[in-house]
Design a protein around this motif. Structure first.
Motif, PDB file in Angstrom:
ATOM      1  N   ASN A 140       0.862  -1.189   0.000  1.00 57.69           N
ATOM      2  CA  ASN A 140       0.000   0.000   0.000  1.00 57.69           C
ATOM      3  C   ASN A 140       0.888   1.224   0.000  1.00 57.69           C
ATOM      4  O   ASN A 140       2.064   1.156   0.324  1.00 57.69           O
ATOM      5  N   ASN A 141       0.300   2.387  -0.323  1.00 57.44           N
ATOM      6  CA  ASN A 141       0.995   3.637  -0.037  1.00 57.44           C
ATOM      7  C   ASN A 141       0.048   4.584   0.674  1.00 57.44           C
ATOM      8  O   ASN A 141      -0.997   4.156   1.171  1.00 57.44           O
ATOM      9  N   ALA A 147      -4.886   1.305  -7.837  1.00 53.57           N
ATOM     10  CA  ALA A 147      -3.882   0.238  -7.802  1.00 53.57           C
ATOM     11  C   ALA A 147      -3.022   0.317  -9.059  1.00 53.57           C
ATOM     12  O   ALA A 147      -3.525   0.589 -10.146  1.00 53.57           O
ATOM     13  N   TYR A 148      -1.720   0.102  -8.910  1.00 51.12           N
ATOM     14  CA  TYR A 148      -0.826   0.105 -10.074  1.00 51.12           C
ATOM     15  C   TYR A 148       0.382  -0.765  -9.793  1.00 51.12           C
ATOM     16  O   TYR A 148       0.665  -1.097  -8.636  1.00 51.12           O
ATOM     17  N   GLY A 166      -4.637  -3.760 -11.821  1.00 46.41           N
ATOM     18  CA  GLY A 166      -4.919  -2.364 -12.146  1.00 46.41           C
ATOM     19  C   GLY A 166      -4.633  -2.059 -13.597  1.00 46.41           C
ATOM     20  O   GLY A 166      -4.385  -2.972 -14.394  1.00 46.41           O
ATOM     21  N   GLU A 167      -4.664  -0.785 -13.932  1.00 51.24           N
ATOM     22  CA  GLU A 167      -4.556  -0.358 -15.334  1.00 51.24           C
ATOM     23  C   GLU A 167      -3.311   0.462 -15.610  1.00 51.24           C
ATOM     24  O   GLU A 167      -3.172   1.019 -16.700  1.00 51.24           O
ATOM     25  N   ILE A 192       2.940  -4.537  -6.612  1.00 48.00           N
ATOM     26  CA  ILE A 192       1.621  -3.937  -6.805  1.00 48.00           C
ATOM     27  C   ILE A 192       1.348  -2.984  -5.642  1.00 48.00           C
ATOM     28  O   ILE A 192       1.338  -3.401  -4.477  1.00 48.00           O
ATOM     29  N   GLU A 193       1.179  -1.713  -5.960  1.00 43.65           N
ATOM     30  CA  GLU A 193       0.724  -0.740  -4.968  1.00 43.65           C
ATOM     31  C   GLU A 193      -0.803  -0.764  -5.055  1.00 43.65           C
ATOM     32  O   GLU A 193      -1.390  -0.296  -6.029  1.00 43.65           O
ATOM     33  N   CYS A 194      -1.457  -1.345  -4.032  1.00 41.28           N
ATOM     34  CA  CYS A 194      -2.894  -1.618  -4.126  1.00 41.28           C
ATOM     35  C   CYS A 194      -3.747  -0.379  -3.874  1.00 41.28           C
ATOM     36  O   CYS A 194      -4.950  -0.398  -4.137  1.00 41.28           O
TER      37      CYS A 194
END
Ligand SMILES: [Zn+2]
Length: 346
Positions: A140-141, A147-148, A166-167, A192-194
């Motif tokens: 997470n951030n 999400a990316y 994500g996109e 992955i940063e959700c």
């Protein structure tokens, strides 16, 4: 059975044995662990990593829910749960790492002495020995983000993994010492940063992506029905200089050298044209920023300019990971600037 040192290797608990809550699962693990899950096809293995930062729980919550559901994955999974002690430290999911200790996700490339270095080396060895066909590392951030993915390349396999979650994909040439950097030569590997920690949307993105990742028979299929990815590249890491007194506010904060606008994190993934004000610099303050790209050059004045006390963008860029969390802004960075890859979607 256990790993050589810091990481215990365990058969994953399934169903009710996974515990009522993610916290109960962590308590039962007691420390860094690699959880093995038997798949329908036992000849292949995929990797999952999560909780490398103790205050980023979306991936762990997804893993806990998925373990409780008890669905057999398409292939074997090995799931590394990293900063367990930091996550369990009161009040829970509040510490990126234990106070005074190194950041676990900066320990995977260069040799780092101490417990975190040992855990990183152990996890890396276990993922390699498992001969994973891919790895996703769930984080997470702290800002408003969709999400990316973040990876060292945007090849088809990495793009496909990212599309499960994500996109958008950030291709980074910054070298921080992360698990994804360390494994990018071994198998397709993506961070992955959700989304924002504690945002239910981030937890949903992590769980939906993990379910797809675990269920897919062929990884090549992941990109087939996904919308085209937006690829952003060449990140520049923007920090406040160490001596700068930093503030967030709707107007210049008296005594602050740099006041960033309070809603700065609303601009994540927006194209900011040149001439957009991002904050105020105090009348006595010197140049407040430093910025470094993958080649290590200091480039803050290429990107920002000071006009009548206003700090403005000097050229168009897309900011990501903008934060209004003071601890993150001081200890890590303010944000990154990235460029949209020519020909990528939108
Ligand atoms: Zn993280």
């Amino acid at each position: 059975m256990s790993g050589a040192s810091g990481v215990r290797v365990l058969d994953a608990p399934r169903g009710a044995a996974a515990g009522e809550t993610p916290e109960a699962l962590l308590g039962a693990l007691g420390g860094p662990a690699l959880l093995r899950v038997r798949g329908r096809d036992r000849s292949r293995v995929r990797g999952v990593a999560t909780l490398l930062h103790g205050n980023e729980p979306s991936g762990l919550r997804a893993l806990h829910t998925w373990l409780r559901e008890g669905e057999a994955p398409a292939v074997d999974l090995v799931c590394f749960v990293g900063a367990v002690a930091a996550a369990l430290r009161e009040p829970g999911f509040a510490h990126r790492m234990l106070p005074g200790r190194p950041d676990l996700n900066r320990c995977f490339v260069a040799h780092v002495a101490g417990a975190e270095g040992e855990v990183a080396r152990d996890a890396l060895r276990l993922f390699r020995e498992a001969r994973c066909e891919a790895l996703v590392d769930l984080h997470n951030n702290t800002g408003h983000n969709p999400a990316y993915g973040v990876a060292t390349s945007a090849d088809a396999a990495v793009a496909g993994l990212t599309a499960l979650f994500g996109e958008r994909l950030i291709v980074s040439d910054l070298r921080l010492g992360t698990l994804t950097e360390a494994t990018s030569g071994d198998f397709p590997s993506v961070t992955i940063e959700c989304g924002r920690a504690a945002d239910p949307a981030a937890d949903r993105a992590a769980l939906a992506g993990l379910r797809r990742y675990a269920a897919l028979e062929r990884l090549e299929a992941c990109a087939e029905n996904a919308p085209p990815l937006v690829v952003l590249e060449r990140p520049v890491r923007v920090r406040a200089r160490s001596e700068v007194r930093l503030a967030f506010g709707d107007a210049p904060v008296p005594g602050a050298d740099l006041t960033l606008t309070r809603d700065i994190d609303r601009h994540n993934f927006e194209l900011l044209p040149s001439g957009v004000a991002v904050g105020w610099v105090g009348p006595e303050a010197s140049w407040p920023l430093e910025a470094h790209g993958g080649d290590g050059r200091e480039v803050s004045r290429d990107w920002f300019t000071l006009r009548d006390g206003l700090l403005e963008t000097q050229r168009a860029a897309v900011p990501i990971m903008m934060t209004v969390d003071m601890a993150v802004a001081k200890s890590d960075c303010l944000f990154y600037l990235v460029q949209r890859r020519e020909g990528s979607a939108r």
